[in-house]
Write a protein that holds these residues in place. Structure first.
Motif, mmCIF file in Angstrom:
data_model
loop_
_atom_site.group_PDB
_atom_site.id
_atom_site.type_symbol
_atom_site.label_atom_id
_atom_site.label_comp_id
_atom_site.label_asym_id
_atom_site.label_seq_id
_atom_site.Cartn_x
_atom_site.Cartn_y
_atom_site.Cartn_z
ATOM 1 N N UNK A 28 0.779 -1.213 0.082
ATOM 2 C CA UNK A 28 -0.222 -0.022 0.135
ATOM 3 C C UNK A 28 0.932 1.176 0.078
ATOM 4 N N UNK A 29 1.976 1.312 0.698
ATOM 5 C CA UNK A 29 2.841 2.421 0.665
ATOM 6 C C UNK A 29 3.685 2.624 -0.691
ATOM 7 N N UNK A 30 3.940 1.498 -1.367
ATOM 8 C CA UNK A 30 4.304 1.758 -2.624
ATOM 9 C C UNK A 30 3.557 2.473 -3.634
ATOM 10 N N UNK A 31 2.260 1.880 -3.626
ATOM 11 C CA UNK A 31 1.081 2.332 -4.273
ATOM 12 C C UNK A 31 0.866 3.786 -4.182
ATOM 13 N N UNK A 32 0.749 4.079 -2.764
ATOM 14 C CA UNK A 32 0.751 5.591 -2.322
ATOM 15 C C UNK A 32 1.776 6.455 -2.907
ATOM 16 N N UNK A 33 2.995 5.986 -2.491
ATOM 17 C CA UNK A 33 4.286 6.774 -3.217
ATOM 18 C C UNK A 33 3.966 7.054 -4.806
ATOM 19 N N UNK A 40 -0.335 9.198 -10.717
ATOM 20 C CA UNK A 40 -0.732 8.181 -11.545
ATOM 21 C C UNK A 40 -1.619 7.331 -10.695
ATOM 22 N N UNK A 41 -2.961 7.013 -11.000
ATOM 23 C CA UNK A 41 -3.733 6.063 -10.233
ATOM 24 C C UNK A 41 -4.082 4.778 -10.789
ATOM 25 N N UNK A 42 -3.017 4.396 -11.793
ATOM 26 C CA UNK A 42 -3.130 3.222 -12.388
ATOM 27 C C UNK A 42 -3.139 1.801 -11.722
ATOM 28 N N UNK A 43 -2.508 1.682 -10.478
ATOM 29 C CA UNK A 43 -2.656 0.393 -9.676
ATOM 30 C C UNK A 43 -3.306 0.692 -8.429
ATOM 31 N N UNK A 44 -4.110 1.899 -8.205
ATOM 32 C CA UNK A 44 -5.042 1.978 -7.188
ATOM 33 C C UNK A 44 -6.044 0.884 -6.722
ATOM 34 N N UNK A 45 -6.277 -0.067 -7.883
ATOM 35 C CA UNK A 45 -7.470 -1.178 -7.832
ATOM 36 C C UNK A 45 -6.507 -2.225 -6.799
ATOM 37 N N UNK A 47 -5.310 -1.982 -4.073
ATOM 38 C CA UNK A 47 -5.766 -2.018 -2.701
ATOM 39 C C UNK A 47 -6.985 -2.767 -2.405
ATOM 40 N N UNK A 48 -7.930 -2.869 -3.386
ATOM 41 C CA UNK A 48 -9.349 -3.674 -3.296
ATOM 42 C C UNK A 48 -8.789 -4.934 -3.233
ATOM 43 N N UNK A 49 -8.012 -5.345 -4.499
ATOM 44 C CA UNK A 49 -7.684 -6.738 -4.585
ATOM 45 C C UNK A 49 -6.915 -7.417 -3.070
ATOM 46 N N UNK A 50 -6.157 -6.668 -2.459
ATOM 47 C CA UNK A 50 -5.598 -7.019 -1.340
ATOM 48 C C UNK A 50 -6.333 -6.938 -0.176
ATOM 49 N N UNK A 51 -7.622 -6.283 -0.240
ATOM 50 C CA UNK A 51 -8.579 -6.365 0.746
ATOM 51 C C UNK A 51 -9.003 -7.723 0.665
ATOM 52 N N UNK A 52 -9.547 -8.199 -0.730
ATOM 53 C CA UNK A 52 -10.446 -9.195 -0.625
ATOM 54 C C UNK A 52 -9.554 -10.433 -0.262
ATOM 55 N N UNK A 53 -8.043 -10.329 -0.694
ATOM 56 C CA UNK A 53 -7.257 -11.466 0.090
ATOM 57 C C UNK A 53 -7.116 -11.670 1.217
ATOM 58 N N UNK A 54 -7.454 -10.462 1.975
ATOM 59 C CA UNK A 54 -7.193 -10.513 3.413
ATOM 60 C C UNK A 54 -8.653 -11.421 3.936
#
Length: 230
Positions: A28-33, A40-45, A47-54
């Protein structure tokens, strides 16, 4: 109060919660940075995929905790077990997000390689830790043989789930929203294997990846326990 906190701390440590949380925080930190620095918001999704994996990991954590407190009331775990199985393929599905890796100037390609590697590793670890915990639950109820049969069945279903998600674009909750359509797409390759060689091959490949990752995890986990006991 303090004793309860210590007990929870030991429980979470025993089941890799802090390590998994740290790994997810890195991703999440790498995405935020990336968003802040390159706008660029390219990989913001991701975070959602990571939540689903949790979700399956947290479900397995709850199952272990409940079983310790109520070892004979195994049937009460069935709804949580169904929830775990429904969302479990999401952790393995994360591997397929490597399809998004390509040069996206001005972001350096090496940055996105590290980001996606972190993302995939988190998904794999959430999957194998979660599966290990649920195998332990099944083993305490039905024995070792049934627990390994459980692992094999879950691996096969997870591989099929990746196919349904990546290729046919079904989501976990579609099982509840459109159960007949999802069931038809899931049973198609199983009932008519000759006409579904590619789907079956893809499903088998991801099932094999999960099994190999799981065996590697077990080898490391059991090796650590042997050193602790020595």
């Amino acid at each position: 109060m303090r004793d309860n906190l210590l007990r929870w701390h030991r429980f979470l440590t025993e089941h890799s919660f802090y390590a998994l949380a740290l790994g997810s925080a890195l991703t999440v930190g790498l995405i935020a940075a990336r968003v802040i620095h390159y706008e660029r918001l390219t990989f913001i999704f991701f975070v959602w995929n990571l939540i689903l994996a949790w979700i399956p990991y947290l479900a397995s954590l709850w199952s272990v905790s409940f079983q310790r407190r109520h070892p004979r009331a195994w049937w009460l775990l069935l709804p949580v077990g169904a929830l775990w199985l429904l969302f479990f393929p999401n952790a393995l599905y994360i591997i397929t997000d490597l399809v998004h890796l390509r040069e996206r100037p001005p972001v350096p390609i090496w940055y996105d390689i590290v980001l996606l590697a972190s993302f995939v590793l988190n998904g794999c670890w959430l999957a194998v830790v979660s599966l290990h915990q649920m195998q332990g639950v099944v083993q305490r109820v039905s024995g070792t043989l049934m627990s390994w049969l459980f692992v094999l069945v879950v691996s096969g279903l997870s591989g099929l789930g990746v196919y349904l998600g990546r290729v046919l674009r079904w989501n976990s909750w579609d099982v509840l929203l459109e159960p007949r359509a999802v069931l038809a797409d899931a049973l198609g390759p199983l009932l008519h294997p000759r006409g579904h060689v590619a789907p079956l091959g893809l499903s088998a490949m991801f099932a094999a990846v999960l099994l190999v990752c799981y065996m590697m995890y077990l080898a490391a986990y059991q090796g650590g326990r042997v050193r602790d006991d020595a």
